[in-house]
Scaffold this motif. Structure first.
Motif, PDB file in Angstrom:
ATOM      1  N   ALA A   1       0.821  -1.206   0.000  1.00 54.22           N
ATOM      2  CA  ALA A   1       0.000   0.000   0.000  1.00 54.22           C
ATOM      3  C   ALA A   1       0.857   1.258   0.000  1.00 54.22           C
ATOM      4  O   ALA A   1       0.415   2.317  -0.452  1.00 54.22           O
ATOM      5  CB  ALA A   1      -0.934   0.010   1.197  1.00 54.22           C
ATOM      6  N   ARG A   2       2.104   1.163   0.461  1.00 56.22           N
ATOM      7  CA  ARG A   2       2.918   2.382   0.499  1.00 56.22           C
ATOM      8  C   ARG A   2       3.136   2.953  -0.900  1.00 56.22           C
ATOM      9  O   ARG A   2       3.227   4.152  -1.075  1.00 56.22           O
ATOM     10  CB  ARG A   2       4.261   2.100   1.179  1.00 56.22           C
TER      11      ARG A   2
ATOM     12  N   ALA B   1      -1.873   6.140 -11.678  1.00 54.67           N
ATOM     13  CA  ALA B   1      -3.058   5.272 -11.676  1.00 54.67           C
ATOM     14  C   ALA B   1      -2.654   3.828 -11.914  1.00 54.67           C
ATOM     15  O   ALA B   1      -3.189   2.901 -11.288  1.00 54.67           O
ATOM     16  CB  ALA B   1      -4.038   5.729 -12.754  1.00 54.67           C
ATOM     17  N   MET B   2      -1.685   3.642 -12.786  1.00 58.30           N
ATOM     18  CA  MET B   2      -1.210   2.291 -13.069  1.00 58.30           C
ATOM     19  C   MET B   2      -0.621   1.644 -11.812  1.00 58.30           C
ATOM     20  O   MET B   2      -0.921   0.484 -11.507  1.00 58.30           O
ATOM     21  CB  MET B   2      -0.149   2.365 -14.168  1.00 58.30           C
ATOM     22  N   ILE B   3       0.184   2.431 -11.087  1.00 54.68           N
ATOM     23  CA  ILE B   3       0.783   1.903  -9.850  1.00 54.68           C
ATOM     24  C   ILE B   3      -0.327   1.542  -8.856  1.00 54.68           C
ATOM     25  O   ILE B   3      -0.314   0.473  -8.236  1.00 54.68           O
ATOM     26  CB  ILE B   3       1.715   2.960  -9.216  1.00 54.68           C
ATOM     27  N   ILE B   4      -1.303   2.449  -8.711  1.00 50.96           N
ATOM     28  CA  ILE B   4      -2.392   2.212  -7.758  1.00 50.96           C
ATOM     29  C   ILE B   4      -3.148   0.929  -8.122  1.00 50.96           C
ATOM     30  O   ILE B   4      -3.418   0.084  -7.268  1.00 50.96           O
ATOM     31  CB  ILE B   4      -3.344   3.427  -7.727  1.00 50.96           C
ATOM     32  N   LEU B   5      -3.463   0.768  -9.408  1.00 50.65           N
ATOM     33  CA  LEU B   5      -4.220  -0.416  -9.836  1.00 50.65           C
ATOM     34  C   LEU B   5      -3.405  -1.691  -9.651  1.00 50.65           C
ATOM     35  O   LEU B   5      -3.912  -2.704  -9.170  1.00 50.65           O
ATOM     36  CB  LEU B   5      -4.650  -0.268 -11.304  1.00 50.65           C
ATOM     37  N   GLU B   6      -2.121  -1.625 -10.029  1.00 51.24           N
ATOM     38  CA  GLU B   6      -1.288  -2.833  -9.918  1.00 51.24           C
ATOM     39  C   GLU B   6      -1.098  -3.255  -8.466  1.00 51.24           C
ATOM     40  O   GLU B   6      -1.260  -4.418  -8.115  1.00 51.24           O
ATOM     41  CB  GLU B   6       0.085  -2.584 -10.560  1.00 51.24           C
ATOM     42  N   LYS B   7      -0.741  -2.280  -7.629  1.00 54.34           N
ATOM     43  CA  LYS B   7      -0.512  -2.626  -6.224  1.00 54.34           C
ATOM     44  C   LYS B   7      -1.829  -2.987  -5.546  1.00 54.34           C
ATOM     45  O   LYS B   7      -1.875  -3.867  -4.696  1.00 54.34           O
ATOM     46  CB  LYS B   7       0.157  -1.452  -5.498  1.00 54.34           C
ATOM     47  N   GLY B   8      -2.886  -2.292  -5.949  1.00 56.83           N
ATOM     48  CA  GLY B   8      -4.210  -2.607  -5.408  1.00 56.83           C
ATOM     49  C   GLY B   8      -4.600  -4.042  -5.747  1.00 56.83           C
ATOM     50  O   GLY B   8      -5.082  -4.791  -4.892  1.00 56.83           O
ATOM     51  N   ALA B   9      -4.362  -4.440  -6.999  1.00 59.54           N
ATOM     52  CA  ALA B   9      -4.698  -5.806  -7.420  1.00 59.54           C
ATOM     53  C   ALA B   9      -3.880  -6.821  -6.631  1.00 59.54           C
ATOM     54  O   ALA B   9      -4.393  -7.865  -6.215  1.00 59.54           O
ATOM     55  CB  ALA B   9      -4.436  -5.967  -8.922  1.00 59.54           C
TER      56      ALA B   9
ATOM     57  N   PHE C   1      -1.416 -16.234 -17.837  1.00 64.39           N
ATOM     58  CA  PHE C   1      -1.779 -16.164 -16.432  1.00 64.39           C
ATOM     59  C   PHE C   1      -2.200 -14.740 -16.065  1.00 64.39           C
ATOM     60  O   PHE C   1      -1.689 -13.772 -16.615  1.00 64.39           O
ATOM     61  CB  PHE C   1      -0.605 -16.595 -15.556  1.00 64.39           C
ATOM     62  N   ILE C   2      -3.142 -14.654 -15.127  1.00 67.68           N
ATOM     63  CA  ILE C   2      -3.603 -13.346 -14.656  1.00 67.68           C
ATOM     64  C   ILE C   2      -2.738 -12.943 -13.468  1.00 67.68           C
ATOM     65  O   ILE C   2      -2.756 -13.599 -12.433  1.00 67.68           O
ATOM     66  CB  ILE C   2      -5.082 -13.405 -14.235  1.00 67.68           C
ATOM     67  N   THR C   3      -1.960 -11.890 -13.636  1.00 69.15           N
ATOM     68  CA  THR C   3      -1.120 -11.379 -12.550  1.00 69.15           C
ATOM     69  C   THR C   3      -1.261  -9.860 -12.524  1.00 69.15           C
ATOM     70  O   THR C   3      -1.686  -9.261 -13.521  1.00 69.15           O
ATOM     71  CB  THR C   3       0.372 -11.710 -12.772  1.00 69.15           C
ATOM     72  N   PRO C   4      -0.894  -9.240 -11.400  1.00 68.38           N
ATOM     73  CA  PRO C   4      -1.009  -7.767 -11.342  1.00 68.38           C
ATOM     74  C   PRO C   4      -0.192  -7.057 -12.416  1.00 68.38           C
ATOM     75  O   PRO C   4      -0.501  -5.931 -12.788  1.00 68.38           O
ATOM     76  CB  PRO C   4      -0.498  -7.435  -9.939  1.00 68.38           C
ATOM     77  N   THR C   5       0.851  -7.710 -12.920  1.00 61.35           N
ATOM     78  CA  THR C   5       1.692  -7.036 -13.912  1.00 61.35           C
ATOM     79  C   THR C   5       1.448  -7.561 -15.324  1.00 61.35           C
ATOM     80  O   THR C   5       2.222  -7.267 -16.230  1.00 61.35           O
ATOM     81  CB  THR C   5       3.192  -7.199 -13.573  1.00 61.35           C
ATOM     82  N   MET C   6       0.359  -8.289 -15.519  1.00 60.20           N
ATOM     83  CA  MET C   6       0.126  -8.869 -16.845  1.00 60.20           C
ATOM     84  C   MET C   6      -0.110  -7.805 -17.917  1.00 60.20           C
ATOM     85  O   MET C   6       0.058  -8.072 -19.104  1.00 60.20           O
ATOM     86  CB  MET C   6      -1.073  -9.820 -16.807  1.00 60.20           C
TER      87      MET C   6
ATOM     88  N   MET D   1      -2.791  -6.449  -3.639  1.00 60.02           N
ATOM     89  CA  MET D   1      -3.319  -6.526  -2.275  1.00 60.02           C
ATOM     90  C   MET D   1      -4.644  -7.295  -2.224  1.00 60.02           C
ATOM     91  O   MET D   1      -4.912  -8.022  -1.273  1.00 60.02           O
ATOM     92  CB  MET D   1      -3.523  -5.121  -1.702  1.00 60.02           C
ATOM     93  N   ILE D   2      -5.462  -7.098  -3.253  1.00 64.87           N
ATOM     94  CA  ILE D   2      -6.786  -7.739  -3.236  1.00 64.87           C
ATOM     95  C   ILE D   2      -6.697  -9.212  -3.627  1.00 64.87           C
ATOM     96  O   ILE D   2      -7.256 -10.084  -2.964  1.00 64.87           O
ATOM     97  CB  ILE D   2      -7.745  -7.002  -4.207  1.00 64.87           C
TER      98      ILE D   2
END
Lengths: 240, 319, 288
Positions: free
Chosen positions: B286-287, C104-112, C213-218, C114-115
């Motif tokens: 989250a950071r 926005a890309m960072i937020i979506l990738e890191k958010g994914a 494969f579905i990954t946050p960085t796909m 985390m989720i």
């Protein structure tokens, strides 16, 4: 009766720069008014403010008795107050017919699309000949016609024309003057911004001289019908 | 008078504080954070030279850093070059990379500059990945030789030596940047940024300027990369990724595009802030979101960077 | 001969993927003049939402594809509203929006991350089995991608040419002020362009989620490839972008055949940079 368009005490500009100051003018039913004065003194800025492209910093603008000061451009166009912008390229990479069809975009204009298109092509047969061409390939006069044609497609109840003759030959000016006269005959009130006094005198009932962002003189054609007199006023003011 | 005195005194005071930090911060982790912050400060402030002072939308700045990392790693490990020399080799290597990309970029405009500089980074990353015999490919390189000074070992001093080397690099880099920015060349950069046509009319060659500024901004970035490799003793293709790019970019933005010390201050602040956030459970990932949001907020609310904002908040009498 | 055919068919698959990605970038670029760095992340979000609906909730693949596409569209509109719109008219809008969409890309990738976590996920295929094209065999699912891509591209093209809404997007892209003066709501046009582009990305993600494969960085690799495509084809027109996508797909497939998987990306980027040195607006160069 209330005026169609009433501008009271309007100031506006770009960011921190104020271009027009405390301007007041009005347009009555069935009237045609002209705005003239030197370049860069706020005429176009005034039109843009009325159209909602620029938010005024002071004053109010009302149209048909409704306050439109804070409305956005599409709402103002939908209300019937339409501006034909200075003869620019409009949408260079679209075709003439496509642009005209698109210009009937508002809810109010859409049902009248076919009728208005016929009117425009009737008024400017040249646009019909060029219907498949890209707008950027048009000549200066044709661009001007397209700009006015677009405004007519919006089904205006008040039409504002910004320098329709800019850069046109005398012959084209005459042609355009006749066309605008025909538009006016259909009962659409006009606001015309123009450098060419003669052109303006032929088409309007009342003139406002605008200098340094202010209305410096109102000229009623009934009391000052003579062209030379107006020229005198204009240049007298401009030099004095 | 007072203003300029304070402006000159503040960085010196900050330097004095940084110079005595290791006396109080005796644990190697705190020192490590400072070292990483210094490296990022060099990256961000040099990036600011091209991005902020010259207006070149260079999104390949981290490529210069990566080139420095791999140059030092390969020189020291594969060819047995002395690590001190290997660190410095990062500079010229990055400058050559900058020259290669600057030539096509100087002719481009707008978004295409962003795309091509970014694509250049991907190009170098692909080169690194494909040459696994030399670079270790996706695994990267490990056990890179460390620094020595005579008999003094940099491994057993709780990072004291590395701390001062990093600080020294930052000081030299900053002096270098000040020299460039205050030179007639630096002033002409601003002219080009603010009025390209006018500058061209005055006989300033915009292309040559862009090429030169990219090369200048690459030198210390490359050296920082070299130091990074020798200090961490690893080289990994991660340095070319979006993560490092956006972290460094946020430092430039938050610190203030076009300022001299802003990105340096932001690098220090953000390194510690992200580290502190990483300590909170559940905030390891989250950071990065927090930093991204901060970046957006700064762009939205204080486009000049936080340092500018502070300047506005501090009463004039104190400035 | 057979290997060459197989290569061409795999180039077709790649080209279809790139065309879907790059045309979305092109729609936003031509309307707003914004390069959306979050485009790949929108694709990734589409895939994750589709997986959640289809697999985690067990509602079926079709519902997943629809949900993933819709979710991406909504997020795209949100990005436009909060990360792009505040900067309209700013002098440095191009650069600022590159940075905000990167954020926005960072937020979506890191958010994914985390989720959904880092564990690899995959969607089932729309249809099982294989299809033979010109003697080369690909999975039926890939064949659907290949067939669907040109249909979607034609649909978007027809939308922008025939419908009033589609035309209004083009008009806004060419002259915002004049568009406003004929009654087009410019911010609405921007939101539509962003939503459409994001929906396209999301749909591409849901289709790709059955192949990769579905990954946050796909989304990173397809985004980077789409960037190559737009460098190559220019961003100005949908047709040039789509054409360039297929050309790049074929070149990539041929390069893999000739010089191997390792050298191909390097050669592609080198080719792009060389292209730009000589044609600063791309091979099919429209306006920059």
């Amino acid at each position: 009766m209330d005026p169609i368009l009433e501008i009271s005490g309007v100031s506006a500009g770009y960011g921190p720069i104020t271009v027009i100051r405390d301007m007041s003018l009005h347009l009555d039913a069935g009237e045609r008014i002209g705005l003239f004065g030197p370049n860069g003194h706020g005429k176009t800025t005034l039109l843009k403010t009325v159209s909602g492209l620029i938010r005024p910093s002071a004053g109010t603008i009302s149209f048909n008795g409704t306050d439109i000061t804070t409305l956005r451009p599409p709402e103002i166009v939908n209300a019937g107050l339409v501006q034909s912008p200075q003869g620019n390229v409009l949408f260079g990479d679209m075709r003439v017919l496509e642009i005209l069809e698109l210009a009937a975009f508002t809810r109010r204009a859409r049902p009248h699309r076919a009728d208005n298109l016929r009117t425009v092509l009737d008024l400017f047969p040249r646009l019909g000949e060029r219907s498949g061409q890209l707008a950027r390939t048009l000549s200066g006069g044709e661009r001007q016609m397209l700009s006015i044609g677009c405004a007519l497609m919006c089904a205006p109840t008040l039409l504002m024309l910004d320098e329709p003759t800019l850069g046109l030959s005398p012959r084209l000016k005459e042609e355009l003057s006749a066309a605008i006269g025909r538009i006016s005959q259909t009962g659409v009130p006009l606001v015309i911004v123009e450098q060419d006094i003669e052109f303006l005198m032929a088409l309007t009932d009342r003139l406002y001289l605008i200098e340094h962002g202010e209305v410096v003189r109102e000229i009623d054609r009934a009391s000052t019908p003579d062209h030379d007199e107006v020229m005198q006023l204009y240049f007298g003011e401009a030099m004095g | 008078m007072k203003t300029s005195l304070l402006r000159a005194a503040l960085p010196l005071a900050a330097l004095a504080v940084l110079a005595v930090v290791p006396v109080f911060a005796i644990d190697s982790f705190t020192r490590h954070l400072f070292i990483i912050a210094f490296i990022y400060a060099i990256i961000a402030s040099n990036w600011n030279l091209s991005l902020g002072h010259c207006g070149v939308f260079n999104f390949g700045h981290l490529t210069f850093f990566g080139v420095g990392v791999y140059t030092a790693a390969i020189a020291a490990k594969t060819y047995g070059v002395d690590p001190w020399i290997a660190i410095l080799l990062g500079g010229p290597a990055a400058a050559v990379a900058a020259f290669l990309i600057a030539a096509p970029v100087a002719r481009l405009k707008g978004i295409y500059v962003v795309l091509v500089t970014f694509a250049f980074g991907q190009l170098v990353m692909q080169l690194v990945l494909s040459q696994s015999a030399t670079t270790g490919g996706a695994q990267g390189m490990v056990r890179i030789p460390y620094l020595r000074l005579g008999d003094y070992s940099f491994l057993k001093d709780y990072k004291l030596g590395y701390y001062y080397v990093a600080l020294g690099l930052l000081v030299v880099s900053t002096l270098f940047l000040k020299l460039v920015i205050d030179s007639p060349f630096g002033k002409s950069l601003k002219a080009v940024r603010d009025a390209e046509d006018y500058a061209a009319a005055r006989g300033i060659s915009v292309s040559r300027q862009r090429i030169l500024v990219l090369i200048l901004s690459a030198i210390f970035t490359g050296i920082a990369g070299g130091f990074y490799a020798i200090y961490l003793r690893v080289a990994s293709p991660d340095v070319f990724g979006f993560g490092t790019l956006s972290l460094a970019l946020s430092m430039v933005l938050i610190g203030g595009v076009g300022t001299t010390y802003g990105p340096i201050a932001a690098a220090l602040a953000l390194t510690f802030a992200t580290e502190a956030l990483a300590g909170i459970r559940g905030f390891e990932e989250a950071r990065f979101i927090v930093i991204a949001v901060a970046m957006i907020l700064v762009l939205r609310l204080a486009p000049g960077g936080l340092l500018r904002l502070l300047e506005l908040l501090v009463p004039k009498s104190l400035r | 001969m057979e290997t060459l055919l197989a290569t061409l068919v795999s180039g077709l698959v790649l080209g279809s993927l790139y065309a879907l990605m790059a045309s979305g970038l092109s729609v936003v670029w031509t309307t707003l003049g914004v390069f959306n760095f979050a485009h790949g992340a929108l694709m990734m979000i589409g895939a994750f939402i589709a997986w959640t609906i289809s697999e985690a909730l067990g509602l079926g693949l079709i519902a997943g594809i629809a949900g993933g596409t819709a979710a991406a569209a909504v997020i795209g509109i949100v990005i436009e509203r909060f990360l792009v719109r505040p900067f309209y008219g700013s002098r440095a809008m191009l650069l600022i929006t590159v940075m905000t969409t990167l954020a926005a890309m960072i937020i979506l990738e890191k958010g994914a991350l985390m989720i959904w976590g880092a564990r690899l996920k995959q969607l089932p295929r729309l249809v099982e089995g294989e299809v033979s094209i010109l003697g080369a065999t690909i999975s039926a699912h890939e064949a659907i991608l290949v067939a669907l891509a040109p249909l979607l591209l034609i649909a978007i093209w027809q939308f922008t040419v025939r419908s009033a809404t589609g035309r209004s997007l083009r008009a806004v892209g060419q002259n915002q002020e004049s568009a406003a003066l004929i009654g087009i709501d410019v911010p609405v046009a921007f939101a539509i362009a962003f939503g459409l582009s994001a929906a396209l990305a999301g749909l591409t993600g849901t289709l790709l989620g059955s192949i990769r494969f579905i990954t946050p960085t796909m989304g990173v690799e397809p985004l980077v490839k789409a960037m190559i495509v737009v460098i190559f084809g220019g961003l100005g027109s949908l047709g040039a972008t789509a054409g360039a996508a297929y050309v790049i797909g074929f070149i990539e497939a041929l390069l893999i055949l000739w010089i191997g998987l390792y050298w191909t990306p390097f050669a592609l980027f080198l080719l792009m940079i060389v292209v730009l040195v000589f044609r600063p607006n791309g091979i099919f160069g429209g306006r920059g």
